[in-house]
Scaffold this active site. Structure first.
Site, mmCIF file in Angstrom:
data_model
loop_
_atom_site.group_PDB
_atom_site.id
_atom_site.type_symbol
_atom_site.label_atom_id
_atom_site.label_comp_id
_atom_site.label_asym_id
_atom_site.label_seq_id
_atom_site.Cartn_x
_atom_site.Cartn_y
_atom_site.Cartn_z
ATOM 1 N N GLU A 154 5.106 6.118 -2.816
ATOM 2 C CA GLU A 154 3.942 6.644 -3.524
ATOM 3 C C GLU A 154 3.660 8.119 -3.226
ATOM 4 O O GLU A 154 2.836 8.731 -3.898
ATOM 5 C CB GLU A 154 2.701 5.824 -3.166
ATOM 6 N N CYS A 213 -3.057 -2.903 0.463
ATOM 7 C CA CYS A 213 -3.467 -2.819 1.863
ATOM 8 C C CYS A 213 -2.599 -1.836 2.646
ATOM 9 O O CYS A 213 -3.006 -1.345 3.702
ATOM 10 C CB CYS A 213 -3.454 -4.200 2.512
ATOM 11 N N HIS A 214 -1.420 -1.507 2.119
ATOM 12 C CA HIS A 214 -0.545 -0.541 2.792
ATOM 13 C C HIS A 214 -1.127 0.877 2.769
ATOM 14 O O HIS A 214 -0.686 1.728 3.544
ATOM 15 C CB HIS A 214 0.857 -0.545 2.152
ATOM 16 N N TYR A 239 -9.443 2.762 8.141
ATOM 17 C CA TYR A 239 -10.302 1.583 8.289
ATOM 18 C C TYR A 239 -11.759 2.030 8.390
ATOM 19 O O TYR A 239 -12.652 1.413 7.815
ATOM 20 C CB TYR A 239 -9.896 0.777 9.528
ATOM 21 N N ASN A 277 -5.014 -9.867 3.538
ATOM 22 C CA ASN A 277 -4.864 -9.692 2.103
ATOM 23 C C ASN A 277 -3.732 -10.601 1.602
ATOM 24 O O ASN A 277 -2.591 -10.445 2.009
ATOM 25 C CB ASN A 277 -4.539 -8.227 1.805
#
Length: 170
Positions: A159, A132-133, A101, A124
């Site tokens: 990912e 946003c993850h 953040y 979001n």
């Protein structure tokens, strides 16, 4: 034109894709913390074979199969100017990477905006596609995901480069 929606099964639960005027306005998890309650947001049921739903379904399936890294869909998230700026930054975080953040706040020009970035991130409306993850706490911990930390862990794991999986911190 009224909003239309389809429900898409996924490994993280059903996803509701909402579109209006040919662009996706929402991609919501079944248990999202900030799921809209206004039925006008969802509109009527759409067809999986119409656009932008067919493209969204194909790209979501490819993403969850590990075959897609970047979404290419028409998006129209609704939010204030600050939220739009944050959501734009989220789209620049590469697949397989994370930012804090604080990182995003610094990019916006003021480290003190980290909490506001977190609030915008949590609001979001197009989960997964606007990633946003990929935002984590300053200490590298998994914090604050409107879809639940188990879903965030799953998406980041999906990912994560194979070579890095053995040294996983989460």
């Amino acid at each position: 034109m009224r909003s239309r929606h389809v429900v898409v099964p996924s490994p993280i639960g059903d996803l509701t894709v909402v579109a209006r005027d040919g662009a996706i306005t929402h991609l919501l998890m079944d248990a999202a913390k900030y799921r809209p309650t206004d039925p006008e947001v969802f509109g009527e049921a759409g067809s999986r074979h119409e656009e932008p739903f067919s493209a969204a379904i194909a790209q979501l399936e490819a993403y969850f199969a590990g075959e897609l890294r970047d979404f290419d869909l028409p998006l129209a998230p609704r939010g204030d100017d600050f939220q739009q700026r944050v959501w734009g930054l989220l789209r620049t975080i590469p697949y397989g990477e994370t930012r804090t953040y604080g990182d995003l706040a610094v990019t916006l020009g003021d480290r003190n905006l980290a909490q506001a970035v977190g609030t915008a991130n949590g609001r979001n409306p197009i989960a997964v596609v606007i990633p946003c993850h990929r935002v984590i706490g300053g200490d590298g911990s998994l914090v604050g995901y409107a879809g639940g930390l188990e879903r965030k862990r799953f998406l980041l794991g999906l990912e994560e480069p194979a070579a890095d999986a053995a040294g996983r911190l989460f």
